[in-house]
Design a protein around this motif. Sequence first.
Motif, PDB file in Angstrom:
ATOM      1  N   LEU A  84       3.492 -18.679 -10.081  1.00 29.54           N
ATOM      2  CA  LEU A  84       3.677 -18.559  -8.640  1.00 29.54           C
ATOM      3  C   LEU A  84       4.162 -17.171  -8.259  1.00 29.54           C
ATOM      4  CD1 LEU A  84       5.312 -22.011  -7.747  1.00 29.54           C
ATOM      5  CD2 LEU A  84       2.997 -21.241  -7.188  1.00 29.54           C
ATOM      6  N   TYR A  85       5.123 -16.645  -9.029  1.00 29.30           N
ATOM      7  CA  TYR A  85       5.642 -15.321  -8.664  1.00 29.30           C
ATOM      8  C   TYR A  85       4.624 -14.222  -8.972  1.00 29.30           C
ATOM      9  CZ  TYR A  85       9.141 -12.002  -7.257  1.00 29.30           C
ATOM     10  OH  TYR A  85       9.800 -11.028  -6.555  1.00 29.30           O
ATOM     11  N   LEU A  86       3.835 -14.406 -10.030  1.00 25.35           N
ATOM     12  CA  LEU A  86       2.744 -13.467 -10.304  1.00 25.35           C
ATOM     13  C   LEU A  86       1.782 -13.429  -9.120  1.00 25.35           C
ATOM     14  CD1 LEU A  86       1.166 -11.658 -12.404  1.00 25.35           C
ATOM     15  CD2 LEU A  86      -0.065 -13.749 -12.999  1.00 25.35           C
ATOM     16  N   SER A  87       1.466 -14.579  -8.567  1.00 24.68           N
ATOM     17  CA  SER A  87       0.569 -14.646  -7.414  1.00 24.68           C
ATOM     18  C   SER A  87       1.139 -13.886  -6.226  1.00 24.68           C
ATOM     19  CB  SER A  87       0.319 -16.113  -7.029  1.00 24.68           C
ATOM     20  OG  SER A  87      -0.422 -16.781  -8.027  1.00 24.68           O
ATOM     21  N   ILE A  88       2.441 -13.946  -6.037  1.00 27.62           N
ATOM     22  CA  ILE A  88       3.082 -13.239  -4.917  1.00 27.62           C
ATOM     23  C   ILE A  88       3.093 -11.738  -5.172  1.00 27.62           C
ATOM     24  CG2 ILE A  88       5.277 -12.899  -3.722  1.00 27.62           C
ATOM     25  CD1 ILE A  88       5.809 -15.895  -4.117  1.00 27.62           C
ATOM     26  N   VAL A  89       3.516 -11.328  -6.352  1.00 28.04           N
ATOM     27  CA  VAL A  89       3.613  -9.896  -6.664  1.00 28.04           C
ATOM     28  C   VAL A  89       2.252  -9.222  -6.568  1.00 28.04           C
ATOM     29  CG1 VAL A  89       4.098  -8.241  -8.518  1.00 28.04           C
ATOM     30  CG2 VAL A  89       5.686 -10.126  -8.071  1.00 28.04           C
ATOM     31  N   ASN A  90       1.214  -9.894  -7.029  1.00 25.73           N
ATOM     32  CA  ASN A  90      -0.108  -9.268  -7.067  1.00 25.73           C
ATOM     33  C   ASN A  90      -0.773  -9.138  -5.707  1.00 25.73           C
ATOM     34  OD1 ASN A  90      -0.171  -8.612  -9.755  1.00 25.73           O
ATOM     35  ND2 ASN A  90      -1.343 -10.395 -10.386  1.00 25.73           N
ATOM     36  N   VAL A  91      -0.198  -9.731  -4.663  1.00 25.61           N
ATOM     37  CA  VAL A  91      -0.696  -9.492  -3.304  1.00 25.61           C
ATOM     38  C   VAL A  91       0.379  -8.840  -2.442  1.00 25.61           C
ATOM     39  CG1 VAL A  91      -2.339 -11.402  -3.414  1.00 25.61           C
ATOM     40  CG2 VAL A  91      -0.040 -11.811  -2.480  1.00 25.61           C
ATOM     41  N   GLY A  92       1.529  -8.522  -3.045  1.00 24.34           N
ATOM     42  CA  GLY A  92       2.655  -7.987  -2.280  1.00 24.34           C
ATOM     43  C   GLY A  92       2.532  -6.531  -1.918  1.00 24.34           C
ATOM     44  N   GLN A  93       1.612  -5.806  -2.568  1.00 22.32           N
ATOM     45  CA  GLN A  93       1.337  -4.406  -2.264  1.00 22.32           C
ATOM     46  C   GLN A  93       2.606  -3.554  -2.372  1.00 22.32           C
ATOM     47  OE1 GLN A  93      -1.637  -4.595   1.279  1.00 22.32           O
ATOM     48  NE2 GLN A  93      -0.703  -6.620   1.134  1.00 22.32           N
ATOM     49  N   THR A  94       2.810  -2.634  -1.483  1.00 23.33           N
ATOM     50  CA  THR A  94       3.928  -1.701  -1.633  1.00 23.33           C
ATOM     51  C   THR A  94       5.285  -2.389  -1.515  1.00 23.33           C
ATOM     52  OG1 THR A  94       4.780   0.444  -0.879  1.00 23.33           O
ATOM     53  CG2 THR A  94       4.049  -1.094   0.818  1.00 23.33           C
ATOM     54  N   TRP A  95       5.321  -3.541  -0.841  1.00 25.72           N
ATOM     55  CA  TRP A  95       6.587  -4.270  -0.706  1.00 25.72           C
ATOM     56  C   TRP A  95       7.048  -4.846  -2.036  1.00 25.72           C
ATOM     57  CZ3 TRP A  95       8.291  -2.934   3.818  1.00 25.72           C
ATOM     58  CH2 TRP A  95       7.403  -2.754   4.887  1.00 25.72           C
ATOM     59  N   TYR A  96       6.122  -4.996  -2.989  1.00 22.00           N
ATOM     60  CA  TYR A  96       6.446  -5.570  -4.299  1.00 22.00           C
ATOM     61  C   TYR A  96       6.130  -4.585  -5.421  1.00 22.00           C
ATOM     62  CZ  TYR A  96       7.351 -10.197  -2.380  1.00 22.00           C
ATOM     63  OH  TYR A  96       7.891 -11.255  -1.690  1.00 22.00           O
ATOM     64  N   SER A  97       6.273  -3.304  -5.146  1.00 22.08           N
ATOM     65  CA  SER A  97       5.910  -2.272  -6.118  1.00 22.08           C
ATOM     66  C   SER A  97       7.093  -1.805  -6.961  1.00 22.08           C
ATOM     67  CB  SER A  97       5.305  -1.066  -5.386  1.00 22.08           C
ATOM     68  OG  SER A  97       6.239  -0.509  -4.464  1.00 22.08           O
ATOM     69  N   PHE A  98       8.177  -2.552  -6.951  1.00 23.85           N
ATOM     70  CA  PHE A  98       9.379  -2.138  -7.665  1.00 23.85           C
ATOM     71  C   PHE A  98       9.350  -2.621  -9.115  1.00 23.85           C
ATOM     72  CE2 PHE A  98      10.373  -2.679  -3.181  1.00 23.85           C
ATOM     73  CZ  PHE A  98      10.887  -1.432  -2.866  1.00 23.85           C
ATOM     74  N   GLY A  99      10.023  -1.879  -9.984  1.00 22.93           N
ATOM     75  CA  GLY A  99      10.006  -2.193 -11.408  1.00 22.93           C
ATOM     76  C   GLY A  99      10.595  -3.544 -11.741  1.00 22.93           C
ATOM     77  N   TRP A 100      11.555  -4.008 -10.941  1.00 20.01           N
ATOM     78  CA  TRP A 100      12.196  -5.290 -11.279  1.00 20.01           C
ATOM     79  C   TRP A 100      11.278  -6.481 -11.017  1.00 20.01           C
ATOM     80  CZ3 TRP A 100      14.855  -1.872  -7.877  1.00 20.01           C
ATOM     81  CH2 TRP A 100      14.615  -2.084  -6.512  1.00 20.01           C
ATOM     82  N   GLU A 101      10.205  -6.283 -10.257  1.00 20.32           N
ATOM     83  CA  GLU A 101       9.236  -7.372 -10.105  1.00 20.32           C
ATOM     84  C   GLU A 101       8.514  -7.617 -11.430  1.00 20.32           C
ATOM     85  OE1 GLU A 101       9.637  -8.667  -7.334  1.00 20.32           O
ATOM     86  OE2 GLU A 101      10.038  -7.125  -5.832  1.00 20.32           O
ATOM     87  N   SER A 102       7.986  -6.527 -12.030  1.00 20.78           N
ATOM     88  CA  SER A 102       7.297  -6.645 -13.317  1.00 20.78           C
ATOM     89  C   SER A 102       8.253  -7.095 -14.411  1.00 20.78           C
ATOM     90  CB  SER A 102       6.665  -5.302 -13.697  1.00 20.78           C
ATOM     91  OG  SER A 102       5.642  -4.955 -12.793  1.00 20.78           O
ATOM     92  N   LEU A 103       9.504  -6.621 -14.339  1.00 19.38           N
ATOM     93  CA  LEU A 103      10.478  -7.004 -15.354  1.00 19.38           C
ATOM     94  C   LEU A 103      10.764  -8.502 -15.301  1.00 19.38           C
ATOM     95  CD1 LEU A 103      12.412  -6.182 -17.591  1.00 19.38           C
ATOM     96  CD2 LEU A 103      14.093  -5.546 -15.841  1.00 19.38           C
TER      97      LEU A 103
END
Length: 473
Positions: free
Chosen positions: A109-128
């Motif tokens: 679910l969170y992968l789905s959000i991050v992968n459409v979040g664009q610049t709002w979800y471009s921070f390193g702690w999302e991938s971490l």
Amino acid sequence: MEWFTASDYWLSRLVFQRALAGLYLVAFLTATLQFRALIGERGMLPVPRHVARVPFRRSPSLFHWHYSDRFFAGCAWAGCAVSAALLAGLDSLLPLWGGMLLWLVPWALYLSIVNVGQTWYSFGWESLLLEVGFLAVFLGNDEVAPPVVVLFLLRWVLFRVEFGAGLIKMRGDACWRKLTCLDHHHETQPMPGPLSWFFHHLPKPLHRVEVAANHVTQLVVPFLLFAPQPVASAAAALMILTQLWLVLSGNFAWLNWVTIVLALPVIAFPHDASPVPGAPLWYVVVVLAVSALLLGLSWQPVRNMLSRRQVMNRSFDPLHLVNTYGAFGSVSRVRYEVVVEGTADEVPREDGDWREYEFKGKPGDPRRWPRQFAPYHLRLDWLMWFAALSPAYAGPWFGVLVERLLENDRDTLRLLRRSPFPADAPPRHVRARLFRYRYTTWRELRETGACWQRTYVREFLPPTRLTRAGQRP
């Protein structure tokens, strides 16, 4: 299968899993409360527009198949519910395969959000969070002791987080090598916390000690994570103390907290171990296969760390399985802030009745003391910091933000602390101005009660109004 598991880390796994579930809960709650204004159907960077131009293979997400604000809200609230269930220990009540599937749900679910979040979800702690969350799927539950290879991979992630951050500092800004970066960092960091003013005013010799200690923690101590116990536990404990120091000094969303969580399974907590059944063969095969895949993918972040052109916070695959990390390779010497104002005047004048919009976390009113928000992530406030560094960062979304303010858009105003205009009387014009901010001195604080002093620099956006519904001139 005794070689496959490490029963001494049973309690370490338990603490790690509950703490990680708590971070998942914060991440999903952040998405739930902010998505409509940021990436919703009428958001600044709408998901439908993104999925129309980016193929599924580049950003796997449920929202490629269907998107509506209601569906997104349902997924985000489902993530909150599953995270809360994991925090309560539901995975321990399920069979091994059931617990693994339950941990897979928030990751997907969170992968789905991050992968459409664009610049709002471009921070390193999302991938971490995603990389650590994927490893948590294979840690098992009460039916099996923690697999050694997964514990090793968690240490490998922690090593890359700390060592990568240390390398980017040494290769980046000269102030890290001169031990002077903290003369500026607490004042110019993206979102100061309630204690940042005091950290900034610590004696400069102490700042030198802080930087030197940071270099040791990030460039030397990570190698001790792979040493025998109790050396590895001591190394992890030192990293936790360093991260807690950073938690006190600023608002870095869940970056520090997920690093702390990563260090927990390194520590061998004392406990009375009860007999645990051996790992089933299918579980051993799955864990070893996934581990081999992740180790194979690790060559890209290793190559990046060894490169003189090292980059920070990059994912090398669309599933965010193995990533590279780093923070503050350069430190700003001067703090700039974009101040957004509106007026109800028909004709905007420089000396007109301009009223300032107040953001929740970013500096605005010089007399307003910063608040503590981390691990909660105020995404708009963070992007406003980048906008002040360069208008190019704000190009894709700032104009839409202004348009929504001119409409008194309810979802956008919820991202702010306060709007100076009533709900039924939006402003006629909105403008943005750039100011230089600096911390006040002890004397200025006593005399004025203000923690900031600001000076006008230039116009960021001239007075703007809606010419027709939904249009700007």
